[in-house]
Write a protein that holds these residues in place. Structure first.
Motif, PDB file in Angstrom:
ATOM      1  N   TYR A 105       0.839  -1.196   0.000  1.00  0.00           N
ATOM      2  CA  TYR A 105       0.000   0.000   0.000  1.00  0.00           C
ATOM      3  C   TYR A 105       0.882   1.258   0.000  1.00  0.00           C
ATOM      4  CZ  TYR A 105      -3.570   3.381   1.365  1.00  0.00           C
ATOM      5  OH  TYR A 105      -4.407   4.475   1.410  1.00  0.00           O
TER       6      TYR A 105
ATOM      7  N   HIS B 136       1.050   3.992  -3.037  1.00  0.00           N
ATOM      8  CA  HIS B 136       0.485   5.314  -2.740  1.00  0.00           C
ATOM      9  C   HIS B 136       1.544   6.338  -2.316  1.00  0.00           C
ATOM     10  CE1 HIS B 136      -2.979   2.593  -2.519  1.00  0.00           C
ATOM     11  NE2 HIS B 136      -3.683   3.646  -2.889  1.00  0.00           N
TER      12      HIS B 136
ATOM     13  N   LEU C 118       3.702   6.410   0.198  1.00  0.00           N
ATOM     14  CA  LEU C 118       3.602   6.727   1.623  1.00  0.00           C
ATOM     15  C   LEU C 118       4.775   6.118   2.380  1.00  0.00           C
ATOM     16  CD1 LEU C 118      -0.213   5.999   2.043  1.00  0.00           C
ATOM     17  CD2 LEU C 118       0.894   8.246   1.852  1.00  0.00           C
TER      18      LEU C 118
ATOM     19  N   LEU D 203       3.201   3.568   8.589  1.00  0.00           N
ATOM     20  CA  LEU D 203       1.977   2.758   8.480  1.00  0.00           C
ATOM     21  C   LEU D 203       2.035   1.567   9.430  1.00  0.00           C
ATOM     22  CD1 LEU D 203       1.245   2.634   4.639  1.00  0.00           C
ATOM     23  CD2 LEU D 203      -0.014   3.894   6.393  1.00  0.00           C
TER      24      LEU D 203
ATOM     25  N   TYR E  62      -0.612   8.569  11.748  1.00  0.00           N
ATOM     26  CA  TYR E  62      -0.323   8.423  10.311  1.00  0.00           C
ATOM     27  C   TYR E  62      -1.085   7.228   9.755  1.00  0.00           C
ATOM     28  CZ  TYR E  62       2.494   8.376   6.006  1.00  0.00           C
ATOM     29  OH  TYR E  62       2.912   8.425   4.703  1.00  0.00           O
ATOM     30  N   LYS E  63      -0.987   6.087  10.454  1.00  0.00           N
ATOM     31  CA  LYS E  63      -1.692   4.881  10.007  1.00  0.00           C
ATOM     32  C   LYS E  63      -3.199   5.110  10.029  1.00  0.00           C
ATOM     33  CE  LYS E  63      -2.163   1.358  12.827  1.00  0.00           C
ATOM     34  NZ  LYS E  63      -1.863   0.166  13.626  1.00  0.00           N
TER      35      LYS E  63
ATOM     36  N   LYS F 100      -4.846   7.770   9.597  1.00  0.00           N
ATOM     37  CA  LYS F 100      -5.238   8.659   8.504  1.00  0.00           C
ATOM     38  C   LYS F 100      -5.545   7.869   7.227  1.00  0.00           C
ATOM     39  CE  LYS F 100      -3.379  12.505   5.796  1.00  0.00           C
ATOM     40  NZ  LYS F 100      -2.247  13.430   5.642  1.00  0.00           N
ATOM     41  N   TYR F 101      -4.823   6.771   7.008  1.00  0.00           N
ATOM     42  CA  TYR F 101      -4.965   5.991   5.785  1.00  0.00           C
ATOM     43  C   TYR F 101      -5.710   4.675   5.978  1.00  0.00           C
ATOM     44  CZ  TYR F 101      -1.578   9.326   4.060  1.00  0.00           C
ATOM     45  OH  TYR F 101      -0.961  10.484   3.708  1.00  0.00           O
TER      46      TYR F 101
ATOM     47  N   ASP G 257      -8.967   3.822   3.714  1.00  0.00           N
ATOM     48  CA  ASP G 257      -8.631   3.582   2.306  1.00  0.00           C
ATOM     49  C   ASP G 257      -7.811   2.304   2.147  1.00  0.00           C
ATOM     50  OD1 ASP G 257      -8.592   4.453  -0.525  1.00  0.00           O
ATOM     51  OD2 ASP G 257      -6.423   4.590  -0.168  1.00  0.00           O
ATOM     52  N   MET G 258      -6.913   2.049   3.093  1.00  0.00           N
ATOM     53  CA  MET G 258      -6.084   0.850   3.036  1.00  0.00           C
ATOM     54  C   MET G 258      -6.948  -0.417   3.134  1.00  0.00           C
ATOM     55  SD  MET G 258      -2.554   0.124   5.205  1.00  0.00           S
ATOM     56  CE  MET G 258      -3.207   1.044   6.564  1.00  0.00           C
TER      57      MET G 258
END
Length: 185
Positions: free
Chosen positions: A47, A51, A53, A58, A64-65, A67-68, A71-72
């Motif tokens: 991922y 993306h 990142l 992550l 940070y994790k 936030k995504y 979508d992940m």
């Protein structure tokens, strides 16, 4: 691919203490005998690459994790729809040749099925923590995360080989002791 004597599949809700318990179990058993495998490792690495990142962030337990995360989950579901064992296979390919594998993040019935279809000595372990304990550890209900397959698919799975509460030090120490008793040491 390495051939472990036993694979422990851990499942539990976010902030139930799965990683904490798995890390302490590994420390008790010894790094020379066991390894922790995270299905989320290859998932987050791919991922992050796709993306642009930061993979290490992550893998952390920070904002940070989060936030995504939504979508992940959707992105990984698309891959799993094509090959339900994709991330399980990827995680096992990079596993160390140890007697005991601790898979710390089983999330779906298809994960359990993949391991049972590919390995002979499997133990499924469910970790629970009271809602207030999870909140004290930083859990906040997130729509699209806590109410989707990646978090809820195993809520009705049965039977677990072992189930443990993980609300305090006494709980996790009892759990580790009972798990160690079934290991080929």
């Amino acid at each position: 691919m390495a051939q472990p004597k036993i694979i422990l599949l851990f499942s539990g809700k976010r902030k139930s203490g799965k990683d904490f318990l798995c890390e302490n179990l590994k420390a008790m058993v010894g790094e020379n005998k066991c390894d922790i495998i995270r299905i989320s490792g290859p998932l987050k690495q791919l991922y992050a690459t796709n993306h642009n990142l930061k993979w290490d962030q992550l893998m952390s337990d920070g904002p940070y994790k989060e936030k995504y995360r939504h979508d992940m989950i959707n992105w990984s579901d698309d891959i799993r729809n094509k090959d339900s064992g994709y991330f399980c296979k990827a995680a096992c390919k990079s596993a160390s040749p140890k007697d005991i594998w601790i898979v710390s993040d089983i999330r779906r019935k298809t994960d359990i099925k993949w391991f049972k279809d590919n390995w002979s000595s499997i133990k499924t372990i469910r970790i629970y923590a009271d809602l207030e304990v999870r909140k004290a550890r930083g859990w906040i209900f997130t729509s699209g995360v806590d109410d989707v397959v990646s978090e809820c698919d195993l809520d009705d799975f049965s039977p677990w080989d072992m189930e443990f509460a993980n609300n305090n030090d006494l709980d996790y120490k009892k759990a580790i002791e009972q798990i160690v008793n079934i290991l080929p040491l």
